[in-house]
Design a protein around this motif. Structure first.
Motif, PDB file in Angstrom:
ATOM      1  N   LEU A  82      64.385 -14.250  24.880  1.00 38.74           N
ATOM      2  CA  LEU A  82      63.737 -13.992  26.158  1.00 38.74           C
ATOM      3  C   LEU A  82      64.795 -14.092  27.243  1.00 38.74           C
ATOM      4  O   LEU A  82      64.646 -14.836  28.187  1.00 38.74           O
ATOM      5  CB  LEU A  82      62.624 -15.029  26.392  1.00 38.74           C
ATOM      6  N   SER A  83      65.839 -13.323  27.078  1.00 40.75           N
ATOM      7  CA  SER A  83      67.106 -13.465  27.791  1.00 40.75           C
ATOM      8  C   SER A  83      67.610 -14.857  27.437  1.00 40.75           C
ATOM      9  O   SER A  83      68.141 -15.054  26.388  1.00 40.75           O
ATOM     10  CB  SER A  83      67.002 -13.164  29.283  1.00 40.75           C
ATOM     11  N   VAL A  84      67.418 -15.834  28.267  1.00 43.52           N
ATOM     12  CA  VAL A  84      67.751 -17.214  27.926  1.00 43.52           C
ATOM     13  C   VAL A  84      66.538 -18.030  28.337  1.00 43.52           C
ATOM     14  O   VAL A  84      66.054 -17.876  29.453  1.00 43.52           O
ATOM     15  CB  VAL A  84      69.008 -17.679  28.682  1.00 43.52           C
ATOM     16  N   PRO A  85      65.965 -18.844  27.563  1.00 54.79           N
ATOM     17  CA  PRO A  85      66.414 -19.303  26.256  1.00 54.79           C
ATOM     18  C   PRO A  85      65.869 -18.434  25.125  1.00 54.79           C
ATOM     19  O   PRO A  85      64.987 -17.610  25.319  1.00 54.79           O
ATOM     20  CB  PRO A  85      65.805 -20.703  26.172  1.00 54.79           C
ATOM     21  N   ARG A  86      66.392 -18.695  23.951  1.00 54.49           N
ATOM     22  CA  ARG A  86      65.867 -18.078  22.736  1.00 54.49           C
ATOM     23  C   ARG A  86      64.873 -19.054  22.114  1.00 54.49           C
ATOM     24  O   ARG A  86      64.952 -20.252  22.347  1.00 54.49           O
ATOM     25  CB  ARG A  86      66.996 -17.800  21.739  1.00 54.49           C
ATOM     26  N   ILE A  87      63.951 -18.528  21.320  1.00 58.24           N
ATOM     27  CA  ILE A  87      63.010 -19.408  20.634  1.00 58.24           C
ATOM     28  C   ILE A  87      62.989 -19.094  19.141  1.00 58.24           C
ATOM     29  O   ILE A  87      63.289 -17.985  18.723  1.00 58.24           O
ATOM     30  CB  ILE A  87      61.574 -19.309  21.202  1.00 58.24           C
ATOM     31  N   GLN A  88      62.650 -20.093  18.359  1.00 56.39           N
ATOM     32  CA  GLN A  88      62.445 -19.961  16.919  1.00 56.39           C
ATOM     33  C   GLN A  88      61.004 -20.360  16.646  1.00 56.39           C
ATOM     34  O   GLN A  88      60.532 -21.377  17.155  1.00 56.39           O
ATOM     35  CB  GLN A  88      63.381 -20.892  16.151  1.00 56.39           C
ATOM     36  N   ARG A  89      60.318 -19.549  15.850  1.00 59.52           N
ATOM     37  CA  ARG A  89      58.948 -19.893  15.472  1.00 59.52           C
ATOM     38  C   ARG A  89      58.889 -20.127  13.975  1.00 59.52           C
ATOM     39  O   ARG A  89      59.421 -19.352  13.193  1.00 59.52           O
ATOM     40  CB  ARG A  89      57.976 -18.794  15.867  1.00 59.52           C
TER      41      ARG A  89
END
Length: 113
Positions: A82-89
């Protein structure tokens, strides 16, 4: 609709029958290493629920191989930038062992992976 805020350690609250396996989503930011986060969060997740973690801005995969996540009943369910930050699901797809999370401080001192 009532809301309740609980103060306590995830290693203890994760064994509370009122909280264990009841949440549709756990969101974490700057919680700790993937091993510590996964172990402390998985006890709260209902079947099919998601763990969403903020990730460092660099494009690296900090999470372990699927086989290690499966020990906790989790599987990777994608990353998003999401531009910054990135997410991990991660998604709960299996049974969480009753002994998890371990005693206070043990996840950080002796990570599972």
């Amino acid at each position: 609709d009532s809301s309740e805020v609980l103060l306590g350690r995830a290693e203890i609250l994760g064994h509370d029958p009122r909280l264990r396996s009841t949440f549709e989503c756990v969101v974490a930011r700057s919680f700790g290493s993937p091993a510590v986060l996964a172990e402390c969060a998985v006890a709260f997740l209902a079947d099919g629920a998601s763990l969403v973690s903020s990730e460092p801005p660099e494009d690296t995969d900090r999470w372990p191989a699927e086989a290690l996540l499966r020990l906790l009943g989790l599987q990777a369910d994608g990353q998003a930038a999401l531009s910054v930050p990135r997410i991990q699901r991660l998604k709960k797809v299996g049974v969480t062992p009753e002994y998890l999370p371990r005693k206070i401080g043990e996840p950080a001192r002796k990570p599972l992976f």
